[in-house]
Design a protein around this motif. Structure first.
Motif, mmCIF file in Angstrom:
data_model
loop_
_atom_site.group_PDB
_atom_site.id
_atom_site.type_symbol
_atom_site.label_atom_id
_atom_site.label_comp_id
_atom_site.label_asym_id
_atom_site.label_seq_id
_atom_site.Cartn_x
_atom_site.Cartn_y
_atom_site.Cartn_z
ATOM 1 N N GLN A 166 -30.037 49.026 14.237
ATOM 2 C CA GLN A 166 -31.388 48.614 14.587
ATOM 3 C C GLN A 166 -32.408 49.709 14.281
ATOM 4 O OE1 GLN A 166 -31.480 47.527 18.741
ATOM 5 N NE2 GLN A 166 -31.867 45.419 18.176
ATOM 6 N N THR A 167 -32.049 50.931 14.650
ATOM 7 C CA THR A 167 -32.957 52.053 14.413
ATOM 8 C C THR A 167 -33.227 52.224 12.927
ATOM 9 O OG1 THR A 167 -32.125 53.177 16.390
ATOM 10 C CG2 THR A 167 -33.294 54.523 14.776
ATOM 11 N N GLU A 168 -32.193 52.060 12.131
ATOM 12 C CA GLU A 168 -32.345 52.163 10.679
ATOM 13 C C GLU A 168 -33.255 51.064 10.149
ATOM 14 O OE1 GLU A 168 -29.193 53.169 7.187
ATOM 15 O OE2 GLU A 168 -28.793 51.337 8.311
ATOM 16 N N ALA A 169 -33.042 49.836 10.636
ATOM 17 C CA ALA A 169 -33.881 48.723 10.193
ATOM 18 C C ALA A 169 -35.320 48.914 10.650
ATOM 19 C CB ALA A 169 -33.326 47.403 10.737
ATOM 20 N N GLY A 170 -35.509 49.390 11.878
ATOM 21 C CA GLY A 170 -36.860 49.634 12.370
ATOM 22 C C GLY A 170 -37.585 50.681 11.550
ATOM 23 N N ALA A 171 -36.848 51.699 11.092
ATOM 24 C CA ALA A 171 -37.468 52.746 10.269
ATOM 25 C C ALA A 171 -37.939 52.175 8.929
ATOM 26 C CB ALA A 171 -36.473 53.880 10.038
ATOM 27 N N VAL A 172 -37.143 51.271 8.348
ATOM 28 C CA VAL A 172 -37.543 50.641 7.083
ATOM 29 C C VAL A 172 -38.802 49.805 7.283
ATOM 30 C CG1 VAL A 172 -36.860 48.994 5.304
ATOM 31 C CG2 VAL A 172 -35.216 50.664 6.143
ATOM 32 N N LEU A 173 -38.836 49.019 8.363
ATOM 33 C CA LEU A 173 -40.010 48.195 8.634
ATOM 34 C C LEU A 173 -41.237 49.067 8.885
ATOM 35 C CD1 LEU A 173 -38.413 45.491 10.962
ATOM 36 C CD2 LEU A 173 -39.185 45.165 8.621
ATOM 37 N N LYS A 174 -41.046 50.147 9.629
ATOM 38 C CA LYS A 174 -42.157 51.044 9.931
ATOM 39 C C LYS A 174 -42.675 51.714 8.667
ATOM 40 C CE LYS A 174 -44.556 52.863 13.353
ATOM 41 N NZ LYS A 174 -45.325 52.019 14.293
ATOM 42 N N GLN A 175 -41.761 52.121 7.799
ATOM 43 C CA GLN A 175 -42.155 52.774 6.560
ATOM 44 C C GLN A 175 -43.008 51.854 5.697
ATOM 45 O OE1 GLN A 175 -41.731 55.802 5.557
ATOM 46 N NE2 GLN A 175 -42.313 55.680 3.401
ATOM 47 N N GLY A 176 -42.752 50.560 5.777
ATOM 48 C CA GLY A 176 -43.478 49.615 4.938
ATOM 49 C C GLY A 176 -44.735 49.051 5.566
ATOM 50 N N THR A 177 -45.133 49.551 6.737
ATOM 51 C CA THR A 177 -46.346 49.045 7.377
ATOM 52 C C THR A 177 -47.535 49.159 6.426
ATOM 53 O OG1 THR A 177 -45.545 49.680 9.572
ATOM 54 C CG2 THR A 177 -47.916 49.325 9.331
ATOM 55 N N GLY A 178 -48.218 48.047 6.228
ATOM 56 C CA GLY A 178 -49.337 48.016 5.301
ATOM 57 C C GLY A 178 -48.958 47.527 3.922
ATOM 58 N N ALA A 179 -47.663 47.400 3.656
ATOM 59 C CA ALA A 179 -47.211 46.961 2.331
ATOM 60 C C ALA A 179 -46.600 45.566 2.374
ATOM 61 C CB ALA A 179 -46.176 47.949 1.773
ATOM 62 N N HIS A 180 -46.659 44.893 3.540
ATOM 63 C CA HIS A 180 -46.036 43.580 3.673
ATOM 64 C C HIS A 180 -46.970 42.432 3.293
ATOM 65 C CE1 HIS A 180 -42.782 45.710 5.470
ATOM 66 N NE2 HIS A 180 -43.421 45.994 6.590
ATOM 67 N N GLY A 181 -48.184 42.751 2.895
ATOM 68 C CA GLY A 181 -49.120 41.711 2.474
ATOM 69 C C GLY A 181 -49.428 40.751 3.600
ATOM 70 N N ASP A 182 -49.253 39.449 3.322
ATOM 71 C CA ASP A 182 -49.542 38.412 4.314
ATOM 72 C C ASP A 182 -48.516 38.372 5.437
ATOM 73 O OD1 ASP A 182 -51.742 37.673 2.832
ATOM 74 O OD2 ASP A 182 -50.670 36.102 1.724
ATOM 75 N N HIS A 183 -47.480 39.197 5.337
ATOM 76 C CA HIS A 183 -46.401 39.137 6.312
ATOM 77 C C HIS A 183 -46.403 40.333 7.266
ATOM 78 C CE1 HIS A 183 -44.986 35.829 3.902
ATOM 79 N NE2 HIS A 183 -44.934 36.608 2.850
ATOM 80 N N GLU A 184 -47.539 41.004 7.362
ATOM 81 C CA GLU A 184 -47.633 42.146 8.272
ATOM 82 C C GLU A 184 -47.339 41.719 9.709
ATOM 83 O OE1 GLU A 184 -48.004 45.354 7.943
ATOM 84 O OE2 GLU A 184 -48.202 45.328 5.775
ATOM 85 N N ARG A 185 -47.908 40.597 10.115
ATOM 86 C CA ARG A 185 -47.709 40.144 11.496
ATOM 87 C C ARG A 185 -46.248 39.789 11.739
ATOM 88 N NH1 ARG A 185 -50.926 35.160 14.528
ATOM 89 N NH2 ARG A 185 -49.785 35.272 16.496
ATOM 90 N N ALA A 186 -45.623 39.095 10.785
ATOM 91 C CA ALA A 186 -44.215 38.722 10.938
ATOM 92 C C ALA A 186 -43.342 39.962 11.020
ATOM 93 C CB ALA A 186 -43.777 37.833 9.773
ATOM 94 N N ALA A 187 -43.634 40.958 10.189
ATOM 95 C CA ALA A 187 -42.856 42.199 10.224
ATOM 96 C C ALA A 187 -43.033 42.914 11.558
ATOM 97 C CB ALA A 187 -43.267 43.106 9.065
#
Length: 452
Positions: A166-187
């Protein structure tokens, strides 16, 4: 004293006059400069932008290379932020790349990659929870203190393994903040689900560590059961959220055409899953580009299904869902060739009723509801009943799948609040209940895990 004050006042007036004269442009004494000084080029410093003197009658002359003008405050606030760095696919953890390669998955973005990997891993974690649940039941039946102690140690261990993932997955999601386009809220919502699940796991481990196995075998098993069911609910929530996100990502990136059969189907029932429903919906309108054919849809949810899981076990619940899927398929496809049944999530099904109006759709769903109500379900001598609640609506020409699912969810909720074990219909003016037709259905017994 008066003379002194008068003298100071005159000096102040004189100094003020001299400063005023000095600020005139040009100063009056500039004419008394030597000729060689007057011929020197004059350097004029620019005024600050907010104090630039205005000259209404003067037209500014164009410059060959004007200096850049700093943005105003409003422009600075509305300017888009710089693009984030984010992960590139080749920078994902090697374990992730190996897992995706083994499944034949080529993700289009690191958000899609993260969703696929978490979907695979949460399924493994769920299996571990089911195994732990069965071991608790066995420990309780045998009053085996040593078995319960070993189980708790194993549970803490695989909880910690899952927290690491989970921590690893959370780090990936956090690293991509701002790069998810229309899916920022879903991320962000997905990241919050992971956070909530992590908090529950830590609380579970604390509870287990405080157990006194020798003196409270029965109460200890019950406390472990309670935590396991909470963890299972969180795992189901994460699984369903991941499937929704993946379906949306694949649809919007035009990646549905390359989806493998394994990703389209629910392994337990063989029905299309949440990703598969995107293809079913797309194929229907592809064959009817003018959207002239009638199409209705219904969402069907098993009532209070958690009670079956808690009483008989999650594995029995899985077998029950599979048996129910067979019964629904038989009911809807008996006289019709244009219906498609889909497993939307754990205990929910979606059915597309082709060339069917909403009232005909309600009739078809009512036949299924009454048939399930008359059925007795049997797990190795343990009998139980099931009921379903449904919401039906007509698919409109302008409907997207998201619009349709949202309207169906609202209609289902209306029927649940009205008492469950019934169907509600939305014909465009909101959900309502109708007097259902009554069918002559025969009671029967279906043994869970065996062909219906």
């Amino acid at each position: 004293m008066v003379v002194f004050v008068f003298t100071v006042g005159l000096l102040n007036l004189g100094l003020g006059f001299l400063f005023a004269v000095a600020l005139t442009e040009p100063p009056p004494w500039s004419r008394f400069k030597p000729a060689w000084v007057r011929k020197l080029p004059r350097i004029k410093l620019p005024w600050p932008a907010h104090r630039q003197p205005l000259a209404p009658t003067e037209t500014p002359k164009p410059h060959a290379s004007p200096d850049p003008v700093p943005p105003t405050l409003d422009e600075a606030e509305t300017a888009p932020p710089p693009p984030p760095v984010g992960y590139k696919l080749e920078e994902l953890p090697r374990r992730w790349l190996d897992a995706l390669g083994a499944e034949g998955i080529t993700p289009g973005s690191f958000l899609e990659a993260a969703s696929h990997v978490m979907r695979l891993e949460v399924s493994q974690y769920r299996e571990q929870l089911i195994t732990a649940e069965n071991r608790v039941r066995a420990s309780l039946a045998a009053a085996d203190e040593a078995a319960l102690r070993q189980l708790c140690d194993d549970l803490i261990q695989f909880n910690q393994d899952w927290l690491t993932k989970q921590t690893e997955a959370g780090a990936v999601l956090k690293q991509g903040t701002g790069a998810h386009g229309d899916h920022e809220r879903a991320a962000a919502e997905l990241e919050q689900v992971l956070h909530d699940q992590a908090a529950l796991i830590k609380d579970c481990d604390t509870t287990i560590a405080s157990l006194h196995y020798r003196t409270e075998i029965e109460t200890g098993c019950k406390r472990v059961f309670e935590r396991l069911f909470q963890l299972m609910d969180q795992a189901h929530s994460l699984r369903d959220r991941l499937n929704d996100l993946l379906a949306t990502l694949l649809r919007e990136s035009a990646g549905l055409a390359s989806v493998t059969t394994g990703l389209q189907l629910d392994h337990a029932t063989g029905l299309p899953n949440r990703i598969g429903v995107e293809l079913v919906f797309h194929d229907w309108w592809r064959d009817d580009p003018q959207r002239q054919r009638q199409l209705s849809a219904a969402v069907i949810d098993i009532d209070r299904f958690a009670r079956v899981n808690q009483r008989l076990g999650t594995r029995v619940g899985d077998h029950t869902v599979t048996a129910l899927a067979r019964l629904l398929s038989e009911t809807f496809r008996r006289d019709r060739g244009t219906d498609r049944l889909i497993r939307l999530s754990g205990q929910s099904f979606l059915v597309f009723l082709g060339d069917t109006g909403p009232h005909q759709g309600l009739t078809a769903v009512e036949r299924a509801r009454q048939s399930i109500e008359a059925t007795t379900w049997d797990d190795h001598g343990s009998e139980f009943d099931l009921t379903i609640t449904a919401g039906i609506t007509e698919v409109r020409q302008q409907d997207s799948l998201a619009d349709l699912l949202r309207r169906l969810a609202e209609t289902l909720k209306f029927a649940k609040l009205a008492g469950r074990n019934r169907a509600a219909l939305d014909e465009g003016d909101g959900p309502r209940l109708l007097d259902p037709p009554q069918f002559s259905v025969k009671g029967r017994v279906i043994r869970v895990g065996e062909p219906a």
